[in-house]
Write a protein that holds these residues in place. Sequence first.
Motif, PDB file in Angstrom:
ATOM      1  N   VAL A 258       0.845  -1.202   0.000  1.00 17.58           N
ATOM      2  CA  VAL A 258       0.000   0.000   0.000  1.00 17.58           C
ATOM      3  C   VAL A 258       0.878   1.249   0.000  1.00 17.58           C
ATOM      4  CG1 VAL A 258      -1.666   1.334   1.340  1.00 17.58           C
ATOM      5  CG2 VAL A 258      -1.964  -1.135   1.085  1.00 17.58           C
ATOM      6  N   THR A 259       1.930   1.218   0.790  1.00 20.31           N
ATOM      7  CA  THR A 259       2.845   2.361   0.840  1.00 20.31           C
ATOM      8  C   THR A 259       3.445   2.620  -0.534  1.00 20.31           C
ATOM      9  OG1 THR A 259       3.398   1.817   3.125  1.00 20.31           O
ATOM     10  CG2 THR A 259       4.887   3.302   1.962  1.00 20.31           C
ATOM     11  N   ALA A 260       3.894   1.557  -1.208  1.00 19.93           N
ATOM     12  CA  ALA A 260       4.503   1.699  -2.532  1.00 19.93           C
ATOM     13  C   ALA A 260       3.525   2.297  -3.533  1.00 19.93           C
ATOM     14  CB  ALA A 260       5.005   0.344  -3.022  1.00 19.93           C
ATOM     15  N   SER A 261       2.267   1.900  -3.437  1.00 22.91           N
ATOM     16  CA  SER A 261       1.274   2.436  -4.375  1.00 22.91           C
ATOM     17  C   SER A 261       1.103   3.939  -4.192  1.00 22.91           C
ATOM     18  CB  SER A 261      -0.067   1.721  -4.197  1.00 22.91           C
ATOM     19  OG  SER A 261      -0.649   2.023  -2.941  1.00 22.91           O
ATOM     20  N   HIS A 262       1.149   4.406  -2.958  1.00 21.36           N
ATOM     21  CA  HIS A 262       1.059   5.845  -2.703  1.00 21.36           C
ATOM     22  C   HIS A 262       2.330   6.563  -3.140  1.00 21.36           C
ATOM     23  CE1 HIS A 262      -2.759   6.357  -0.464  1.00 21.36           C
ATOM     24  NE2 HIS A 262      -2.613   5.055  -0.214  1.00 21.36           N
ATOM     25  N   VAL A 263       3.465   5.923  -2.960  1.00 21.47           N
ATOM     26  CA  VAL A 263       4.727   6.523  -3.418  1.00 21.47           C
ATOM     27  C   VAL A 263       4.697   6.704  -4.932  1.00 21.47           C
ATOM     28  CG1 VAL A 263       7.190   6.050  -3.764  1.00 21.47           C
ATOM     29  CG2 VAL A 263       6.159   5.754  -1.503  1.00 21.47           C
ATOM     30  N   ILE A 264       4.291   5.673  -5.650  1.00 22.04           N
ATOM     31  CA  ILE A 264       4.257   5.735  -7.121  1.00 22.04           C
ATOM     32  C   ILE A 264       3.351   6.863  -7.587  1.00 22.04           C
ATOM     33  CG2 ILE A 264       3.510   4.497  -9.187  1.00 22.04           C
ATOM     34  CD1 ILE A 264       4.433   1.908  -7.727  1.00 22.04           C
ATOM     35  N   THR A 265       2.209   6.994  -6.949  1.00 14.86           N
ATOM     36  CA  THR A 265       1.283   8.074  -7.317  1.00 14.86           C
ATOM     37  C   THR A 265       1.859   9.438  -6.958  1.00 14.86           C
ATOM     38  OG1 THR A 265      -0.623   6.620  -6.995  1.00 14.86           O
ATOM     39  CG2 THR A 265      -1.030   8.994  -6.958  1.00 14.86           C
ATOM     40  N   ALA A 266       2.449   9.541  -5.786  1.00 14.12           N
ATOM     41  CA  ALA A 266       2.928  10.839  -5.311  1.00 14.12           C
ATOM     42  C   ALA A 266       4.068  11.393  -6.157  1.00 14.12           C
ATOM     43  CB  ALA A 266       3.362  10.730  -3.851  1.00 14.12           C
ATOM     44  N   VAL A 267       4.985  10.523  -6.616  1.00 17.29           N
ATOM     45  CA  VAL A 267       6.130  11.051  -7.356  1.00 17.29           C
ATOM     46  C   VAL A 267       5.735  11.563  -8.743  1.00 17.29           C
ATOM     47  CG1 VAL A 267       7.802   9.619  -6.121  1.00 17.29           C
ATOM     48  CG2 VAL A 267       6.835   8.791  -8.274  1.00 17.29           C
ATOM     49  N   PRO A 280      11.064  19.431 -20.424  1.00 17.43           N
ATOM     50  CA  PRO A 280      10.851  17.993 -20.606  1.00 17.43           C
ATOM     51  C   PRO A 280      11.301  17.201 -19.374  1.00 17.43           C
ATOM     52  CG  PRO A 280      12.136  18.939 -22.427  1.00 17.43           C
ATOM     53  CD  PRO A 280      12.072  19.970 -21.353  1.00 17.43           C
ATOM     54  N   ILE A 281      10.435  16.306 -18.899  1.00 17.20           N
ATOM     55  CA  ILE A 281      10.787  15.437 -17.785  1.00 17.20           C
ATOM     56  C   ILE A 281       9.905  14.195 -17.819  1.00 17.20           C
ATOM     57  CG2 ILE A 281       9.262  16.739 -16.234  1.00 17.20           C
ATOM     58  CD1 ILE A 281      11.109  15.818 -13.916  1.00 17.20           C
ATOM     59  N   VAL A 282      10.492  13.062 -17.470  1.00 11.01           N
ATOM     60  CA  VAL A 282       9.761  11.806 -17.361  1.00 11.01           C
ATOM     61  C   VAL A 282      10.165  11.137 -16.054  1.00 11.01           C
ATOM     62  CG1 VAL A 282       9.566   9.463 -18.268  1.00 11.01           C
ATOM     63  CG2 VAL A 282       9.491  11.396 -19.836  1.00 11.01           C
ATOM     64  N   VAL A 283       9.182  10.659 -15.290  1.00 11.13           N
ATOM     65  CA  VAL A 283       9.428   9.834 -14.116  1.00 11.13           C
ATOM     66  C   VAL A 283       8.649   8.539 -14.313  1.00 11.13           C
ATOM     67  CG1 VAL A 283       9.307   9.639 -11.614  1.00 11.13           C
ATOM     68  CG2 VAL A 283       9.656  11.891 -12.664  1.00 11.13           C
ATOM     69  N   SER A 284       9.366   7.430 -14.484  1.00  8.54           N
ATOM     70  CA  SER A 284       8.704   6.171 -14.822  1.00  8.54           C
ATOM     71  C   SER A 284       9.203   5.033 -13.944  1.00  8.54           C
ATOM     72  CB  SER A 284       8.959   5.810 -16.294  1.00  8.54           C
ATOM     73  OG  SER A 284       8.382   6.751 -17.160  1.00  8.54           O
ATOM     74  N   PHE A 285       8.281   4.147 -13.588  1.00 16.95           N
ATOM     75  CA  PHE A 285       8.611   2.926 -12.860  1.00 16.95           C
ATOM     76  C   PHE A 285       8.582   1.751 -13.832  1.00 16.95           C
ATOM     77  CE2 PHE A 285       7.327   5.787  -9.576  1.00 16.95           C
ATOM     78  CZ  PHE A 285       8.071   5.433  -8.465  1.00 16.95           C
ATOM     79  N   GLY A 286       9.614   0.936 -13.798  1.00 24.01           N
ATOM     80  CA  GLY A 286       9.678  -0.228 -14.669  1.00 24.01           C
ATOM     81  C   GLY A 286       9.571  -1.546 -13.937  1.00 24.01           C
ATOM     82  N   ILE A 287       9.837  -1.538 -12.617  1.00 26.54           N
ATOM     83  CA  ILE A 287       9.799  -2.780 -11.838  1.00 26.54           C
ATOM     84  C   ILE A 287       9.099  -2.534 -10.511  1.00 26.54           C
ATOM     85  CG2 ILE A 287      11.175  -4.516 -10.594  1.00 26.54           C
ATOM     86  CD1 ILE A 287      13.363  -4.137 -12.665  1.00 26.54           C
ATOM     87  N   ILE A 288       8.151  -3.399 -10.175  1.00 23.19           N
ATOM     88  CA  ILE A 288       7.570  -3.474  -8.831  1.00 23.19           C
ATOM     89  C   ILE A 288       7.696  -4.924  -8.395  1.00 23.19           C
ATOM     90  CG2 ILE A 288       5.547  -3.113  -7.390  1.00 23.19           C
ATOM     91  CD1 ILE A 288       4.464  -1.210  -9.498  1.00 23.19           C
ATOM     92  N   ARG A 289       8.414  -5.145  -7.317  1.00 21.82           N
ATOM     93  CA  ARG A 289       8.684  -6.513  -6.884  1.00 21.82           C
ATOM     94  C   ARG A 289       8.398  -6.630  -5.383  1.00 21.82           C
ATOM     95  NH1 ARG A 289      13.696  -6.319  -7.720  1.00 21.82           N
ATOM     96  NH2 ARG A 289      13.714  -6.968  -9.906  1.00 21.82           N
ATOM     97  N   GLY A 290       7.459  -7.524  -5.026  1.00 17.71           N
ATOM     98  CA  GLY A 290       7.162  -7.675  -3.615  1.00 17.71           C
ATOM     99  C   GLY A 290       6.148  -8.776  -3.359  1.00 17.71           C
ATOM    100  N   GLY A 291       6.310  -9.449  -2.267  1.00 16.82           N
ATOM    101  CA  GLY A 291       5.349 -10.484  -1.898  1.00 16.82           C
ATOM    102  C   GLY A 291       5.737 -11.865  -2.374  1.00 16.82           C
ATOM    103  N   GLU A 292       5.415 -12.868  -1.553  1.00 16.36           N
ATOM    104  CA  GLU A 292       5.702 -14.265  -1.881  1.00 16.36           C
ATOM    105  C   GLU A 292       4.461 -15.138  -1.800  1.00 16.36           C
ATOM    106  OE1 GLU A 292       8.519 -15.308  -2.984  1.00 16.36           O
ATOM    107  OE2 GLU A 292       9.738 -13.514  -2.618  1.00 16.36           O
TER     108      GLU A 292
END
Length: 449
Positions: A258-267, A280-292
């Motif tokens: 949940v924290t990561a989802s808010h971080v991704i939105t906030a940035v 010009p600026i781009v902020v992009s996430f390419g990897i989300i890794r968590g949970g087993e």
Amino acid sequence: MRRQTWMHLLAFLLWLIGGGILVNNLLAPSVATAAETQPAPLAEEVQRLVQEVTPHVVQWRREIHAYPELGNREERTGQFVAQTLGQLGVDELRTGVAHHGVVALVRGKGPGPVIALRADMDALPVQEETGLPFASRIPGRMHACGHDAHTAMLLGAAAVLVRLRDQFPGAVKFIFQPAEEGTPPGEEGGAKLMIAQGVLENPKVDAIFGMHVNVDLPTGKIGYRPGSLMAAVDRFRVAIVGKQSHAAMPWAGIDPIVTASHVITAVQTIASRTIDAREPIVVSFGIIRGGEAWNIIPQRVELEGTIRTHNPQVRKTANEAFRRIVTEVSAAFGATAEIEMHDYGPAVWNDPKLLEFLKPALAQAVGAENLVELQPVMGGEDFAHYAQKVPGLYVYVGARNESIGAIYPVHTPQFRLDEAALPIGVKTHCLVALRFLFESQGTLAEGQK
């Protein structure tokens, strides 16, 4: 009356000559003497030799394409390049630079400036899906960014310029660089290591030129841009650390997902609310890794991505904002953030004065009507490191051809290029080098930023 007319005519001619010299000095203060100016027939000879070498360039490109190698692992490619250059008869050859890089030198008939021409050699971890007869024979690897073409075109330029070395002054340095796409974790490589190992010295390079195939541009076009062409690239790795708990009792833990989802939105507000919208600026996430497991809230989530900018101040502001937002949003949820920032490279800066000086060579290669001024590109290129040391120029060579399916973006399994772009790249390398060698004394634009 007749005498006055002749006097006026003489005065006009003197003014015209003087004005021509003045304009010449303003646009190219380091222009050589008339005796050193590039002979017009030489361009015709370049065209003839390019046509002669093109079948070899196509064969070289296909050979390299079939055996792609990743960054810092280009052993076979480096050996192929070195062997080919040796057969061509270059004057000096150095191998094993920055692991598997190759540097060659072709000396002209006398003293003069030195220009470097650069190509990259590495491939990508992509499974090829083109169906080409010379498609990758190595599972999970592919020349999906055109570096096979870049290497082959530079070999072609070496083949041409070796045969013309008795006709030009100065020298041409050919730089075949590994690891443009990046290095394996914990390793050094790419342009920075090439520079550290002296590729811009002995002899000292006065300017550097490079190119990249582009399937957004039709074959026959060359794209350019003065100043910042490609973006500065920062890669980030973030670990958000919470407290593991049973999924049925989330109140007993701190949820990093949940924290990561808010971080991704906030940035995303960095681009939309922190930076001037005209930059010009781009902020992009390419990897989300968590949970087993589906019923466990994990302790840790890892995020990876990139920030791309053109303006150095925007880059600084964006990086500071990223760290602040990630840290404080994580803290708001009771989690902690571990942040790593990796500087891939600055923006690719085309020296405006060098561009104007070499633009006639680009026009000579494809025709002035086929030169296209581009908008800022958000992709990155470690050619930027060379251009911070010496005046540099980097252009795009069109390789789009819808009739053969050369339409797919780089870094995709379907990427292919129009091989008709190969002789254009060879010709462009040669004409740029010859213009610089004949008409420059190597003192163009010492300060570019």
